[in-house]
Design an enzyme around this catalytic site. Structure first.
Site, PDB file in Angstrom:
ATOM      1  N   GLU A 652       0.878  -1.174   0.000  1.00 32.41           N
ATOM      2  CA  GLU A 652       0.000   0.000   0.000  1.00 32.41           C
ATOM      3  C   GLU A 652       0.919   1.229   0.000  1.00 32.41           C
ATOM      4  OE1 GLU A 652      -3.334  -0.056  -0.104  1.00 32.41           O
ATOM      5  OE2 GLU A 652      -3.268  -2.248  -0.158  1.00 32.41           O
ATOM      6  N   ASP A 663      -4.376  -6.823   7.613  1.00 32.16           N
ATOM      7  CA  ASP A 663      -4.899  -7.459   6.414  1.00 32.16           C
ATOM      8  C   ASP A 663      -4.800  -8.986   6.536  1.00 32.16           C
ATOM      9  OD1 ASP A 663      -5.786  -7.419   3.600  1.00 32.16           O
ATOM     10  OD2 ASP A 663      -3.788  -8.275   3.246  1.00 32.16           O
ATOM     11  N   LYS A 667      -7.898 -11.881   6.761  1.00 28.68           N
ATOM     12  CA  LYS A 667      -7.957 -13.082   5.915  1.00 28.68           C
ATOM     13  C   LYS A 667      -8.036 -14.343   6.779  1.00 28.68           C
ATOM     14  CE  LYS A 667      -5.549 -11.018   1.988  1.00 28.68           C
ATOM     15  NZ  LYS A 667      -4.223 -10.687   1.442  1.00 28.68           N
TER      16      LYS A 667
END
Ligand code: ASP
Ligand code: MG
Length: 805
Positions: A652, A663, A667
């Site tokens: 990012e 992140d 997940k």
């Protein structure tokens, strides 16, 4: 001898009239022997009816009457209709005085339409040199006294017709009025609206004609009304039986009773188009019963009458009384449904008879009302009947499940025991969609999948392009038509029910639909009766996930690359699934973890088939995979490798979003929930890769201070055992039979030759440990990030949904 019948539209001023005359002339020139039966011209019957109503209700009718007269003489002013016009004028004035008229008067009025028409056509033919004469059917067809819907007496009518044809020169073309007849007193009767077809088939029967040709404004009989179903197909041949069923079920070209006189004498009936002389039309005749032809017909102007009462159980004679009472009032019942518990009975009648039926039954059952054996009689308006002709019950599940999937729940289902017809009563608002869904299903025409794509960024945009590119191939290979009917950007909305084009970007930029509400997508789909709806969310928005449930409630399946909906509180997660189940919708999100890699589907399948998954572990993040693969393999400072990853766009813009581990945590949570674990995001123990002193502050500051990371990671690298490498992993373990598992996101050191240790580049890897596979996990590895693979993964989900029945 052939009987040739022309309907109102074929006889209307202009092209219709010209073609009709030309058709007759051609036949005569070819020495065909024929008799012609005509309807009133254009909309004459409707006009006469409307003038009569006006006269009755004291509404000025002069203008409309003048228009009517002008219309009749428009193509030829030399024909004298004064006797018809004077009669009409007298009746209208009389009705205007009395403010009332009887069915008998109405028949006399409407009959003038056919009389004028037949006179007119005979005259026109004569002036073209055709030997033609006008025949008033009131002298031939004799009926009972049921004005407005009279029944012919066969013997006398047949004798009259045969005699008439014997006595008159057989070379002359007789132009006979359809629709009208007379009772035994010589008073004018009519055979019911559209009765000219019936007249023609009676005359064909009496004369033992070789064929009845019915000239209409359509090319023949279709598998469904072409106005409603654009890909309906023309049927070339039909058996009487099939045609009879269609007629029974409202195919408006033919009235059911029209077929019977033809079957009796085995006379073929050809439906032809006046406006398209080349067309062969549809031939109805003797033939293999049930040639397997299916078609859909629709009755729109009907209501459902329901009679409910607990006291009906076991009572005899109730049904008999219902139908006797209705029969007395001449109310005909089409579809009947009664459960074995006999607590109620429902049936369909013509809309205009609805309230009358209710009153008749209330009177008939007034005692049962008092004794509370019947609790209510009510009417459901705005319903329609769809009849699938040639549909046996054994394969009915297909169209049925397609309907349910499209949120059309029939109010009533019924099948005929002979002839394989299934009838459904649906809400009128569902009619169009229902007919299209069923038609698509039974004719195997391509299945339309209507897609709304929200988010047109990298993944969204790539997906739209991928779909548009593969559309033709998928249509050919799978008979599935992928239609993107909506593209929603952050401020603009592009809508096109025919599907957006390759220029969707420009079209979106120039669309006037700004500041839209997401509801606009739902109402657009509703308004245009779009079926098989899929919403694709390619945003990263939390706010947008609030709309998911409303899409599900409105008939959409969901696909998302957006992870948010699966990582909000467990309450929402569960609620969404309950709604999906209730509305029989699906939600697919294969790209939430490992982009396009077939991970979630695999885990789900293992879990659903009872395999005990004991642990899932892996490198979930492409950017962090790259970072630690390169750092472990090369002799470079951590900050250098990180800088390179930033420059290549692997991270990012502010790499802390990757380094913080959130992140990966999301997940991991998504996978855990696939195993029915009820973990929350807070349960995930995350090792944040950013040293505490660098967590606050602007991204600018952080980026200029990357060197501060080097001592920390140098230290960690050195502390490893020989032949080991660093990997940042997600790890789900614990007793996964319990409500919650242990979720950890951490930096670990693993042997370089282990599955986790050997990955390269920006690959993701997942090890799935299960009971049957023992200590050798199932390993899924590959590119775990990137717009193209993610879009392809989303596309895969769409195809999975499209493939479902
Ligand atoms: N003219 C009558 C009607 O419009 C009969 C017919 O056209 O068949 O109903
Ligand atoms: Mg007509």
């Amino acid at each position: 001898m052939k009987i040739v019948k022309f309907g109102g539209k074929s006889l209307a001023n202009g092209k219709g009239l010209e073609s009709t005359l030309a058709i007759i002339e051609t036949k005569v020139a070819a020495k065909e022997k024929l008799a012609v039966v005509v309807s009133a011209r254009g909309k004459s019957t409707d006009h006469l009816e409307s003038i009569l109503e006006k006269a009755k209700n004291n509404i000025p009718f002069k203008n409309e009457f003048e228009e009517f007269k002008a219309y009749q003489n428009e193509p030829d002013t030399s024909i004298d209709f004064s006797s018809e016009f004077i009669l009409l004028d007298e009746i209208f004035r009389g009705v205007g005085l009395l403010n009332d008229y009887s069915a008998k008067i109405k028949d006399q009025v409407l009959a003038q339409g056919e009389l004028i028409s037949a006179k007119f056509i005979a005259h026109q033919l004569a002036s073209k040199g055709v030997n033609a004469s006008f025949v008033d059917a009131r002298k031939l067809i004799i009926t009972d006294d049921e004005f407005g819907n009279a029944q012919p007496f066969t013997e006398v009518s047949q004798d009259n017709v045969i005699d008439y044809f014997k006595q008159h020169n057989s070379d002359e073309v007789k132009v006979i009025t359809g629709f009208i007849a007379a009772n035994e007193q010589g008073e004018t009767t009519t055979l019911g609206r559209n009765g000219s077809n019936y007249s023609a088939s009676l005359i064909a029967n009496y004369l033992n004609a070789s064929e009845l040709q019915n000239y209409t404004h359509v090319n023949g009989i279709y598998t469904a009304n072409p106005d409603m179903v654009s890909n309906s197909k023309k049927i070339k041949k039909l058996s009487y039986q099939e045609a009879n069923e269609m007629a029974n079920f409202g195919t408006n070209i033919l009235h059911a009773k029209t077929i019977i006189p033809l079957i009796e004498k085995n006379i073929p009936l050809r439906i032809l188009n006046t406006f398209n002389a080349d067309n062969e039309g549809t031939l109805i005749g003797e033939g293999s019963e049930r040639g397997g032809i299916k078609s859909l017909s629709v009755q729109e102007h009907v209501v459902l009458v329901n009679l409910v009462g607990r006291g009906l159980l076991g009572k005899t004679g109730v049904d008999g009384r219902i139908f006797t009472a209705l029969g007395r009032e001449n109310i005909s019942v089409s579809i009947i449904s009664q459960g074995s518990s006999e607590r109620g009975i429902g049936f369909i009648v013509e809309a205009e008879n609805g309230s009358k039926a209710k009153i008749v039954l209330e009177n008939e059952f007034s005692n049962e009302f008092r004794s509370k054996d019947i609790s209510k009689i009510y009417i459901t308006e705005n319903v329609s009947v769809i009849s699938i002709i040639g549909q046996s019950l054994h394969s009915f599940y297909q169209p049925y499940s397609a309907l349910i999937k499209n949120r059309v729940t029939p109010i009533l289902i019924n099948n005929t025991v002979t002839g394989d017809t299934v009838c459904l009563v649906v809400k009128k608002s569902d009619l169009n969609k229902a007919v299209n869904v069923i038609h698509g299903e039974i004719f195997g025409v391509s299945k339309n999948i209507n897609i709304a794509v929200v988010g047109k960024g990298l993944v969204g945009g790539t997906l739209i392009d991928q779909i548009l590119e593969s559309k033709a191939t998928i249509l050919k290979r799978k008979n599935i038509n992928l239609n993107i009917f909506a593209v929603a950007g952050s401020s603009k909305l592009l809508l096109n029910k025919e599907g957006v084009s390759k220029n969707w970007k420009d079209d979106l930029a120039t669309t006037t639909l700004q500041d839209y509400e997401i509801n606009d997508v739902i109402s657009y789909a509703e308004k245009h009766h779009l079926e098989n709806l899929i919403l694709v969310d390619n945003t990263a928005s939390t706010a947008f996930t609030n709309n998911y449930i409303s899409f599900v409630e409105n008939g959409f399946d969901l696909v998302s690359s957006n992870k948010v909906a699966n990582t909000l509180g467990y309450g929402f997660y569960k609620n969404l699934r309950e709604k999906l189940q209730y509305y029989k919708k699906s939600y697919l999100y294969e790209t939430n973890v490992g982009a396009g890699l077939p991970l979630i589907g695999t885990i789900k399948l293992l879990h659903d088939s009872g395999e005990n998954i004991t642990r899932i572990r892996g490198v979930f993040s492409g950017s962090l995979s790259y970072l630690f693969n390169a750092f472990s393999a090369e002799d470079r400072p951590f900050s250098e490798v990180l800088k390179e990853a930033i420059a290549c766009g692997y991270t990012e813009p502010d790499p802390r979003e990757d380094l913080c581990g959130n992140d990966v945590a999301r997940k991991l949570l998504i996978l855990a929930r696939e195993l029915d674990l009820q973990n929350e995001l807070e349960d995930v123990v995350v090792e944040n890769l950013i040293p505490e002193n660098l967590r606050a502050g602007s991204s600018q500051d952080f980026l200029s201070n990357l060197k501060a990371l080097d001592p920390v990671y140098n230290q960690i690298k050195k502390a490893q055992k020989e032949g080991h490498v660093l990997r940042y992993i997600g790890d789900l373990s614990g007793d996964l039979q319990q409500d919650k598992g242990d979720l950890k996101v951490e930096l670990v050191s693993v042997p370089a030759n282990s599955p986790l240790g050997q990955i390269k580049g920006a690959d993701a890897i997942f090890e799935i440990f299960t009971e049957s596979y023992g200590d050798k996990p199932i390993v899924i590895q590959g590119a775990g990030a990137g717009a193209a693979v993610t879009a392809r993964g989303v596309f895969g989900d769409i195809i999975r949904l499209a493939d479902k029945d």
